[in-house]
Design a protein around this motif. Structure first.
Motif, mmCIF file in Angstrom:
data_model
loop_
_atom_site.group_PDB
_atom_site.id
_atom_site.type_symbol
_atom_site.label_atom_id
_atom_site.label_comp_id
_atom_site.label_asym_id
_atom_site.label_seq_id
_atom_site.Cartn_x
_atom_site.Cartn_y
_atom_site.Cartn_z
ATOM 1 N N PHE B 38 0.833 -1.201 0.000
ATOM 2 C CA PHE B 38 0.000 0.000 0.000
ATOM 3 C C PHE B 38 0.869 1.253 0.000
ATOM 4 C CE2 PHE B 38 -3.809 -2.340 1.588
ATOM 5 C CZ PHE B 38 -4.682 -1.828 0.664
ATOM 6 N N GLN B 39 2.028 1.141 0.627
ATOM 7 C CA GLN B 39 2.869 2.318 0.792
ATOM 8 C C GLN B 39 4.004 2.371 -0.208
ATOM 9 O OE1 GLN B 39 4.044 2.180 4.852
ATOM 10 N NE2 GLN B 39 2.070 2.878 5.586
ATOM 11 N N LEU B 40 3.854 1.693 -1.322
ATOM 12 C CA LEU B 40 4.841 1.750 -2.396
ATOM 13 C C LEU B 40 6.210 1.266 -1.949
ATOM 14 C CD1 LEU B 40 4.003 5.377 -3.480
ATOM 15 C CD2 LEU B 40 3.108 3.344 -4.536
ATOM 16 N N ARG B 41 6.256 0.347 -1.012
ATOM 17 C CA ARG B 41 7.534 -0.253 -0.668
ATOM 18 C C ARG B 41 7.362 -1.762 -0.610
ATOM 19 N NH1 ARG B 41 7.365 -1.021 4.808
ATOM 20 N NH2 ARG B 41 5.527 -0.124 5.761
ATOM 21 N N SER B 204 -6.901 1.115 13.195
ATOM 22 C CA SER B 204 -7.114 2.384 12.522
ATOM 23 C C SER B 204 -8.389 2.315 11.678
ATOM 24 C CB SER B 204 -5.911 2.668 11.630
ATOM 25 O OG SER B 204 -6.044 3.903 11.032
ATOM 26 N N PRO B 205 -9.205 3.368 11.521
ATOM 27 C CA PRO B 205 -8.994 4.723 12.014
ATOM 28 C C PRO B 205 -9.461 4.948 13.449
ATOM 29 C CG PRO B 205 -10.959 4.655 10.687
ATOM 30 C CD PRO B 205 -10.412 3.278 10.694
ATOM 31 N N GLU B 212 0.153 6.750 17.744
ATOM 32 C CA GLU B 212 1.580 7.038 17.861
ATOM 33 C C GLU B 212 1.888 8.525 17.810
ATOM 34 O OE1 GLU B 212 4.062 5.684 14.733
ATOM 35 O OE2 GLU B 212 5.807 6.518 15.731
ATOM 36 N N SER B 213 1.196 9.252 16.925
ATOM 37 C CA SER B 213 1.563 10.659 16.765
ATOM 38 C C SER B 213 1.038 11.512 17.911
ATOM 39 C CB SER B 213 1.051 11.185 15.439
ATOM 40 O OG SER B 213 -0.335 11.003 15.344
ATOM 41 N N ARG B 280 -6.584 0.562 7.638
ATOM 42 C CA ARG B 280 -5.478 1.070 8.433
ATOM 43 C C ARG B 280 -4.498 1.855 7.573
ATOM 44 N NH1 ARG B 280 -0.461 -1.854 11.403
ATOM 45 N NH2 ARG B 280 0.233 0.024 12.432
ATOM 46 N N SER B 281 -4.271 1.359 6.364
ATOM 47 C CA SER B 281 -3.209 1.987 5.585
ATOM 48 C C SER B 281 -3.689 3.204 4.818
ATOM 49 C CB SER B 281 -2.608 0.974 4.617
ATOM 50 O OG SER B 281 -3.620 0.435 3.822
ATOM 51 N N THR B 282 -4.987 3.497 4.832
ATOM 52 C CA THR B 282 -5.415 4.629 4.012
ATOM 53 C C THR B 282 -6.089 5.751 4.791
ATOM 54 O OG1 THR B 282 -7.351 3.297 3.510
ATOM 55 C CG2 THR B 282 -5.699 3.468 1.810
ATOM 56 N N LEU B 283 -6.625 5.477 5.958
ATOM 57 C CA LEU B 283 -7.437 6.513 6.598
ATOM 58 C C LEU B 283 -6.705 7.199 7.746
ATOM 59 C CD1 LEU B 283 -10.910 4.786 6.739
ATOM 60 C CD2 LEU B 283 -10.143 6.576 5.200
ATOM 61 N N PRO B 284 -6.883 8.516 7.860
ATOM 62 C CA PRO B 284 -6.375 9.198 9.055
ATOM 63 C C PRO B 284 -7.217 8.800 10.268
ATOM 64 C CG PRO B 284 -6.899 10.783 7.317
ATOM 65 C CD PRO B 284 -7.486 9.472 6.928
ATOM 66 N N ARG B 285 -6.720 9.182 11.427
ATOM 67 C CA ARG B 285 -7.364 8.772 12.669
ATOM 68 C C ARG B 285 -8.444 9.779 13.061
ATOM 69 N NH1 ARG B 285 -3.085 9.406 15.695
ATOM 70 N NH2 ARG B 285 -2.214 7.444 15.044
#
Lengths: 368, 359
Positions: B38-41, B204-205, B212-213, B280-285
């Motif tokens: 999802f995160q291009l890695r 998440s979300p 964490e943040s 989880r990999s696309t939405l903000p919290r």
């Protein structure tokens, strides 16, 4: 019924905290989740760059400026050499001016990508937006590496021009980037702008009023999001910015969303400037005739440019020696950050992090 | 009941433990790999082929870490918390049928048991938050408690729809009754249950307790070594349990054509987990007040409406059963249309809102 005794709790967010973008410290007083008071504590990254500069020749100061706003080093170089050139009365060759504009705008795009990516990260989108932004930033860093061999601290600009001309493969690569970039910006817009959670977290949150923004002498996207049309590129054109056609996006509400929106729009206009600069790039020298050991005449000069984060100013005083007598840096993020307390009071813990991310600070510049 | 019952218990306890632990390992690897894509890695790719052994490497690393207990922590609470958080997730799996007849205990109150045990995990998290003597942990603990209490209500109400249709609380009967997966017959119920479960297993979300943040690591900020590993495993165990329960209630459990039932069950569990990963990999919290607002103002009315609608349909069906054959097809389309319409309508009027507080 028994009355429950409650009391506000003080939490030190930082200097070690995932979202303080370095070593910033917020001393926050919470009432439950609500912020009742916030005291920013600066200075954990103070290195005395302004004092160090007094011990170095004018050229030797340039690498120091790289260490200020380390995600936008080129603009720091630019602001400093501009001040010294004004002081010494040096005219820069046209090609160098164009290349400086190209570097500045590339820097602006790369810096805004980082700002938007980290803003989303602070709001809890688990690194995915950030990695998407990094995809494009990576290309820009490759371009910078092509030009000066560095990816973070460029030390590319010189008093009187640039350290050396661009390599032949640079312009085709930049052209390719300029052509792709609008498509990628559209993609970011599609992915983010309509997201319900993003809107709920940003619309109307952390509003910086027009009056407060002006009174606090904020600048850059933070000021423009509050509806003030103030961009040094337009208001006091330096370099060759008066030759390009571009607009300055202005927000209306001054909330987190507008600060985010202004940055996305600025990237679009930066791409436009890049297009024009590539088209109009003249040939010729990139360095004026400047004595190796510069001794500017006695006097003082101030130069300000529109860095990605706002009005970056360098004030240089010369006593006709080889080193500046005094160097003062007007760091835009330091001044923008002074509004933080007014923005977060009354909001929740999560908002504080988002507001802080939307101001987009770089500690290297705040603490100098 | 005869003297050989204990063999059944023994085998199934071992099987479920093995299933849960191996699924946790697989899920950890899947999560890291999928989120990487999802995160291009690439995600983990060093330890073993395609990084499959990454979870083991992490585990060994975590085990060798020093076990630190903060000086002013509540030692016993601090020690017990990870266990209390981990065990309920395993207990839930006791009533999940892997295929027809393969179940540890076919309780006649299966769903009730799942709901009751599933909410126990939060006690462990609250203990960790309180026992650590850390301000971030405390905030996290308070958030969790509020979150689980709020989301339990719409989740339970969304199950009521399923119970009304099947007329049974037993998980096996529920799967038997699903001629089509209940996700089609109860689309609204599925959505509410899915979102509510996401909030309950703190992904998440709705991952406010880890955030964490904001609060660094939340409740497990003061944990290291084996205790941290238990929390880490517990998080995935809850995800496995939640995926399995959703599969059983709404995706017709082990049923499916061609492939063997157990495989179908695993595929569906994996799919549900993938949905969690996607979110989880696309939405903000969400913010904490928005999270509460979402549960009480958005999910709860929809869940109540769903109960009412399903009740009316069940009554109606009993009259019409003879003329419609043995499956209420009209209700299927009606429910799908109503679910879509209601969500669009709600999203027009509902704002996640929550604003500044005067202080």
């Amino acid at each position: 019924m028994m009355e429950l005794k409650t009391e506000p709790v003080v939490i030190n967010m930082g200097p070690q905290h995932p979202s303080t973008h370095g070593v910033f410290r917020m001393r926050v007083t919470f009432d439950g989740e609500v912020i009742v008071d916030m005291e920013p504590v600066f200075g954990y990254l103070h290195r005395g760059i302004e004092k160090l500069a007094e011990e170095r020749t004018y050229t030797q100061v340039i690498p120091l400026t790289d260490r200020l706003d380390y995600v936008a080093s080129m603009t720091n170089n630019h602001a400093y050499v501009l001040a010294v050139e004004r002081l010494a009365g040096i005219t820069v060759p046209e090609r160098a001016e164009y290349l400086r504009v190209i570097m500045d705008e590339m820097m602006r795009i790369s810096s805004h990508l980082l700002a938007v990516g980290f803003l989303l990260n602070d709001m809890g989108a688990f690194f995915t937006p950030l990695m998407y932004m990094f995809r494009e930033r990576e290309k820009l860093l490759d371009l910078f590496e092509m030009v000066c061999g560095q990816r973070l601290t460029y030390n590319y600009m010189r008093i009187g021009g640039l350290s050396h001309d661009i390599p032949p493969e640079f312009l085709p690569a930049l052209n390719r980037f300029v052509q792709e970039m609008p498509h990628f910006i559209d993609e970011y817009d599609q992915l983010l702008a309509e997201n319900e959670i993003l809107l709920a977290r940003t619309k109307g949150v952390g509003v910086l009023s027009r009056e407060l923004a002006i009174n606090a002498s904020a600048s850059g996207p933070v000021l423009r999001a509050s509806g003030v049309s103030w961009d040094i590129r337009k208001a006091d054109p330096y370099s060759v910015y008066d030759r390009f056609k571009f607009q300055v996006p202005i927000g209306t509400a001054g909330d987190i969303y507008d600060r985010y929106w202004v940055r996305i729009q600025e990237m679009r206009h930066s791409v436009r400037i890049l297009e024009q600069a590539i088209k109009g790039l003249p040939s010729g020298e990139v360095m004026a005739k400047v004595p190796p050991l510069l001794r500017p005449p006695q006097g003082e000069a101030y130069a300000h440019i529109e860095s990605p984060r706002g009005e970056l100013g360098f004030y240089v005083v010369s006593d006709n020696s080889i080193a500046p007598y005094r160097l003062h840096i007007r760091a835009p993020t330091f001044i923008n950050l002074t509004t933080l307390r007014d923005l977060v009071i009354g909001w929740k813990l999560a908002d504080a992090v988002a507001v802080f991310g939307s101001i987009d600070i770089v500690l290297g510049e705040v603490d100098r | 009941m005869n003297g050989w019952d204990w063999i059944h218990w023994l085998i199934f306890v071992v099987v479920i433990l093995g299933f849960a632990l191996s699924m946790i390992i697989v899920f950890i690897w899947t999560e890291r790999k999928v989120i990487g894509r999802f995160q291009l890695r690439r995600g983990p790719n060093r330890v073993g082929p395609m990084g499959v052994l990454q979870a083991f490497a992490d585990f060994i690393k975590v085990l060798t870490k020093e076990d630190i207990v903060p000086a002013k922590a509540d030692r016993w609470v601090h020690l017990l918390a990870p266990i209390v958080a981990f065990v309920p997730a395993l207990l839930v799996l006791a009533v999940v049928p892997f295929r027809d007849g393969s179940i540890l205990a076919d309780l006649n109150i299966g769903i009730l048991y799942v709901v009751a045990i599933g909410a126990l995990g939060v006690v462990g998290i609250f203990m960790a938050g309180w026992g650590s003597n850390n301000k971030y942990s405390l905030i996290s603990a308070m958030r969790t408690a509020a979150q689980v209490v709020s989301y339990e209500v719409p989740v339970v109400l969304s199950i009521v729809g399923v119970i009304l249709i099947t007329g049974s609380l037993s998980m096996v009967t529920i799967v038997h009754e699903q001629q089509v997966p209940f996700i089609l017959l109860q689309p609204l119920g599925f959505l509410i249950f899915f979102l509510g479960t996401t909030a309950e297993i703190n992904r998440s979300p709705f991952d406010l307790l880890e955030a964490e943040s904001e609060i660094v690591a939340g409740f497990h900020i003061e944990y290291s070594g084996m205790k941290f590993a238990l929390f880490y495993l517990g998080e995935y165990a809850h995800a496995v349990a939640a995926s399995a329960v959703i599969t059983t209630l709404f995706l017709s459990g082990w049923k499916g054509p061609v492939l063997p039932p157990v495989l179908w069950f695993l595929i569906k569990v994996g799919f549900v987990f993938w949905l969690f990963l996607w979110m989880r990999s696309t939405l903000p919290r969400l913010r904490v007040d928005q999270l509460m607002g979402f549960a009480w103002k958005f999910l709860l009315p929809l869940a109540l409406f769903n109960v009412f609608l399903t009740g009316a349909e069940v009554l109606l069906w009993e009259e019409k059963m003879a003329s419609w054959g043995n499956f209420p097809w009209p209700f299927l389309f009606l429910n799908l249309a109503l679910a879509g319409g209601l969500i669009v309508l709600w999203s027009k009027f509902f704002r996640l809102g929550g604003g500044r507080v005067e202080v």
